[in-house]
Design a protein around this motif. Sequence first.
Motif, PDB file in Angstrom:
ATOM      1  N   LEU A  12       0.816  -1.209   0.000  1.00 48.70           N
ATOM      2  CA  LEU A  12       0.000   0.000   0.000  1.00 48.70           C
ATOM      3  C   LEU A  12       0.858   1.271   0.000  1.00 48.70           C
ATOM      4  O   LEU A  12       0.332   2.385   0.024  1.00 48.70           O
ATOM      5  N   HIS A  13       2.184   1.070  -0.010  1.00 50.39           N
ATOM      6  CA  HIS A  13       3.148   2.173  -0.051  1.00 50.39           C
ATOM      7  C   HIS A  13       2.978   3.134   1.137  1.00 50.39           C
ATOM      8  O   HIS A  13       3.123   4.342   0.997  1.00 50.39           O
ATOM      9  N   LYS A  14       2.658   2.537   2.284  1.00 46.65           N
ATOM     10  CA  LYS A  14       2.586   3.326   3.506  1.00 46.65           C
ATOM     11  C   LYS A  14       3.889   3.170   4.268  1.00 46.65           C
ATOM     12  O   LYS A  14       4.436   2.071   4.379  1.00 46.65           O
ATOM     13  N   ARG A  15       4.384   4.268   4.805  1.00 46.81           N
ATOM     14  CA  ARG A  15       5.663   4.253   5.522  1.00 46.81           C
ATOM     15  C   ARG A  15       5.445   3.965   7.002  1.00 46.81           C
ATOM     16  O   ARG A  15       4.551   4.523   7.624  1.00 46.81           O
ATOM     17  N   ILE A  16       6.269   3.068   7.538  1.00 48.04           N
ATOM     18  CA  ILE A  16       6.277   2.759   8.968  1.00 48.04           C
ATOM     19  C   ILE A  16       7.461   3.487   9.595  1.00 48.04           C
ATOM     20  O   ILE A  16       8.583   3.351   9.128  1.00 48.04           O
ATOM     21  N   PRO A  17       7.265   4.269  10.631  1.00 52.36           N
ATOM     22  CA  PRO A  17       6.033   4.557  11.369  1.00 52.36           C
ATOM     23  C   PRO A  17       5.396   5.894  10.979  1.00 52.36           C
ATOM     24  O   PRO A  17       4.451   6.316  11.623  1.00 52.36           O
ATOM     25  N   GLU A  18       5.935   6.555   9.954  1.00 58.78           N
ATOM     26  CA  GLU A  18       5.462   7.905   9.633  1.00 58.78           C
ATOM     27  C   GLU A  18       3.969   7.944   9.309  1.00 58.78           C
ATOM     28  O   GLU A  18       3.257   8.884   9.701  1.00 58.78           O
ATOM     29  N   GLU A  19       3.482   6.924   8.580  1.00 54.91           N
ATOM     30  CA  GLU A  19       2.075   6.913   8.184  1.00 54.91           C
ATOM     31  C   GLU A  19       1.240   5.884   8.940  1.00 54.91           C
ATOM     32  O   GLU A  19       0.031   6.031   9.070  1.00 54.91           O
ATOM     33  N   ILE A  20       1.883   4.834   9.385  1.00 51.50           N
ATOM     34  CA  ILE A  20       1.172   3.812  10.148  1.00 51.50           C
ATOM     35  C   ILE A  20       2.137   3.201  11.162  1.00 51.50           C
ATOM     36  O   ILE A  20       3.252   2.806  10.815  1.00 51.50           O
ATOM     37  N   SER A  21       1.733   3.166  12.415  1.00 52.45           N
ATOM     38  CA  SER A  21       2.545   2.543  13.456  1.00 52.45           C
ATOM     39  C   SER A  21       2.120   1.090  13.633  1.00 52.45           C
ATOM     40  O   SER A  21       0.952   0.744  13.414  1.00 52.45           O
ATOM     41  N   VAL A  22       3.078   0.247  14.033  1.00 51.34           N
ATOM     42  CA  VAL A  22       2.811  -1.190  14.134  1.00 51.34           C
ATOM     43  C   VAL A  22       3.428  -1.746  15.409  1.00 51.34           C
ATOM     44  O   VAL A  22       4.577  -1.429  15.752  1.00 51.34           O
ATOM     45  N   ILE A  23       2.669  -2.595  16.098  1.00 48.18           N
ATOM     46  CA  ILE A  23       3.205  -3.425  17.187  1.00 48.18           C
ATOM     47  C   ILE A  23       2.922  -4.875  16.821  1.00 48.18           C
ATOM     48  O   ILE A  23       1.789  -5.251  16.508  1.00 48.18           O
ATOM     49  N   GLY A  24       3.967  -5.678  16.829  1.00 44.86           N
ATOM     50  CA  GLY A  24       3.840  -7.090  16.499  1.00 44.86           C
ATOM     51  C   GLY A  24       3.835  -7.974  17.723  1.00 44.86           C
ATOM     52  O   GLY A  24       3.794  -7.502  18.860  1.00 44.86           O
ATOM     53  N   PHE A  25       3.911  -9.278  17.487  1.00 46.64           N
ATOM     54  CA  PHE A  25       3.812 -10.245  18.584  1.00 46.64           C
ATOM     55  C   PHE A  25       4.685 -11.459  18.304  1.00 46.64           C
ATOM     56  O   PHE A  25       4.817 -11.896  17.168  1.00 46.64           O
ATOM     57  N   ASP A  26       5.274 -11.976  19.349  1.00 43.68           N
ATOM     58  CA  ASP A  26       5.867 -13.325  19.395  1.00 43.68           C
ATOM     59  C   ASP A  26       7.371 -13.441  19.165  1.00 43.68           C
ATOM     60  O   ASP A  26       8.032 -14.111  19.938  1.00 43.68           O
ATOM     61  N   ASN A  27       7.914 -12.905  18.102  1.00 40.52           N
ATOM     62  CA  ASN A  27       9.244 -13.324  17.671  1.00 40.52           C
ATOM     63  C   ASN A  27      10.251 -12.189  17.793  1.00 40.52           C
ATOM     64  O   ASN A  27      10.235 -11.243  17.013  1.00 40.52           O
ATOM     65  N   MET A  28      11.157 -12.306  18.770  1.00 43.18           N
ATOM     66  CA  MET A  28      12.152 -11.265  19.001  1.00 43.18           C
ATOM     67  C   MET A  28      13.080 -11.100  17.800  1.00 43.18           C
ATOM     68  O   MET A  28      13.506  -9.996  17.472  1.00 43.18           O
ATOM     69  N   LEU A  29      13.415 -12.211  17.128  1.00 35.52           N
ATOM     70  CA  LEU A  29      14.306 -12.154  15.970  1.00 35.52           C
ATOM     71  C   LEU A  29      13.718 -11.278  14.877  1.00 35.52           C
ATOM     72  O   LEU A  29      14.436 -10.541  14.190  1.00 35.52           O
ATOM     73  N   LEU A  30      12.402 -11.329  14.728  1.00 40.09           N
ATOM     74  CA  LEU A  30      11.738 -10.557  13.688  1.00 40.09           C
ATOM     75  C   LEU A  30      11.960  -9.064  13.856  1.00 40.09           C
ATOM     76  O   LEU A  30      12.061  -8.326  12.879  1.00 40.09           O
ATOM     77  N   SER A  31      12.054  -8.621  15.111  1.00 40.25           N
ATOM     78  CA  SER A  31      12.207  -7.194  15.377  1.00 40.25           C
ATOM     79  C   SER A  31      13.460  -6.628  14.723  1.00 40.25           C
ATOM     80  O   SER A  31      13.467  -5.522  14.208  1.00 40.25           O
ATOM     81  N   GLY A  32      14.544  -7.403  14.743  1.00 42.71           N
ATOM     82  CA  GLY A  32      15.797  -6.918  14.186  1.00 42.71           C
ATOM     83  C   GLY A  32      15.913  -7.080  12.689  1.00 42.71           C
ATOM     84  O   GLY A  32      16.713  -6.401  12.036  1.00 42.71           O
ATOM     85  N   ILE A  33      15.114  -7.974  12.104  1.00 43.53           N
ATOM     86  CA  ILE A  33      15.192  -8.229  10.666  1.00 43.53           C
ATOM     87  C   ILE A  33      14.441  -7.167   9.878  1.00 43.53           C
ATOM     88  O   ILE A  33      14.912  -6.671   8.860  1.00 43.53           O
ATOM     89  N   LEU A  34      13.228  -6.840  10.341  1.00 38.87           N
ATOM     90  CA  LEU A  34      12.401  -5.865   9.631  1.00 38.87           C
ATOM     91  C   LEU A  34      12.920  -4.453   9.852  1.00 38.87           C
ATOM     92  O   LEU A  34      13.471  -4.137  10.909  1.00 38.87           O
ATOM     93  N   GLN A  35      12.747  -3.630   8.855  1.00 40.07           N
ATOM     94  CA  GLN A  35      13.147  -2.232   8.958  1.00 40.07           C
ATOM     95  C   GLN A  35      11.971  -1.327   8.646  1.00 40.07           C
ATOM     96  O   GLN A  35      11.305  -1.542   7.617  1.00 40.07           O
ATOM     97  N   PRO A  36      11.681  -0.334   9.492  1.00 39.48           N
ATOM     98  CA  PRO A  36      12.380  -0.065  10.748  1.00 39.48           C
ATOM     99  C   PRO A  36      12.158  -1.191  11.763  1.00 39.48           C
ATOM    100  O   PRO A  36      11.238  -1.987  11.607  1.00 39.48           O
ATOM    101  N   SER A  37      13.008  -1.239  12.774  1.00 34.37           N
ATOM    102  CA  SER A  37      12.896  -2.307  13.771  1.00 34.37           C
ATOM    103  C   SER A  37      11.512  -2.285  14.413  1.00 34.37           C
ATOM    104  O   SER A  37      10.931  -1.233  14.657  1.00 34.37           O
TER     105      SER A  37
END
Length: 333
Positions: free
Chosen positions: A259-284
């Motif tokens: 959808l070409h939305k920028r994280i976190p400028e246009e949409i903020s996100v909180i995920g669940f479960d996997n600590m490794l995922l936090s460091g892989i995705l950008q922004p963290s």
Amino acid sequence: MPGTYKDIQKRTGLSLSTISKYFNGGHLREENRSAIEKAIRDLDFRVNAFARSLKSRRSGTIGILIPELSSTFNSTIMERVCETLRKHGYGSIVCTCNGRKDAEKSSLSFLLDKMVDGIITIPIDESGTYLKAISDQNVPIVLIDHLATDFKTDAVIVNNREAGRTAAREFLSHGHTSLGILCGPKEMDTMRLRSEGFIETLKGAGGQAFAKYCQLTLQSGYIAAKSLLTPRSNTDTITGIFCTNYELTLGAYIAIQELHKRIPEEISVIGFDNMLLSGILQPSLTMIIQPVEKIADTAAELMLKRLADPENKKIRIAELRTQLLHGSSVAPL
């Protein structure tokens, strides 16, 4: 031909009763123990586990039943439980049921046929009907992630309602009051409690929640996130999304990118479960983290305690806490 107790007797000069005592965990003089162990090595002796289980009524194996292997949470739990049990001399028989109650029932029957000493499971049928029938046969059961509604047994769970509250408070602290939540089926108590904690906290602060309930798959998360991020009016524009498990988090990330939305400028996100995922995705990614290794270790420990003291009727339920891992995916409004 495989070695026998009599072959060990010839090597050591010890009585058959002394050799039997060794294999049944009895106390021996150190010189006798050392002699038997040397004979075992020399003969490449293997205990006939099947014959031994018939005599002792213990197979030395634990059944592990999980909904599916594709879930990172399930597979991590399984691997850790198997390793912990192995360190204590127990083997494991692992089954999956693909999220189906009929397959859960047949898998449990299979494990009983294999004479497992106990069963550790993430249950599908939350009533626990099939599990109760097994428990009534004095086979110990440890549940992970869910409690059964129709009978009580040892279990390891996390405080899912508090996990939802934590996510809501994190959004609120950054000024977000119009939020989406991607959640699994309502009949799953883990999903229901996470969503209830999130929605109650948000509404209590004057905010508004838009919930999408779906299957716990990447594809479902992708579709649900796209739906949430298509505004129905100018009054309900969502500024953040809480994803309540790992697969839903990945699906939402893919949808947001498309959808070409920028994280976190246009949409903020909180995920669940996997600590490794936090460091892989950008922004963290900011995440609610379950103590997965602790969950697995505790489940194995509960089973080992139950096997060591089967007459103890006290039900042990361990409730663990999640934690908030701060990343860069939540921005102030």
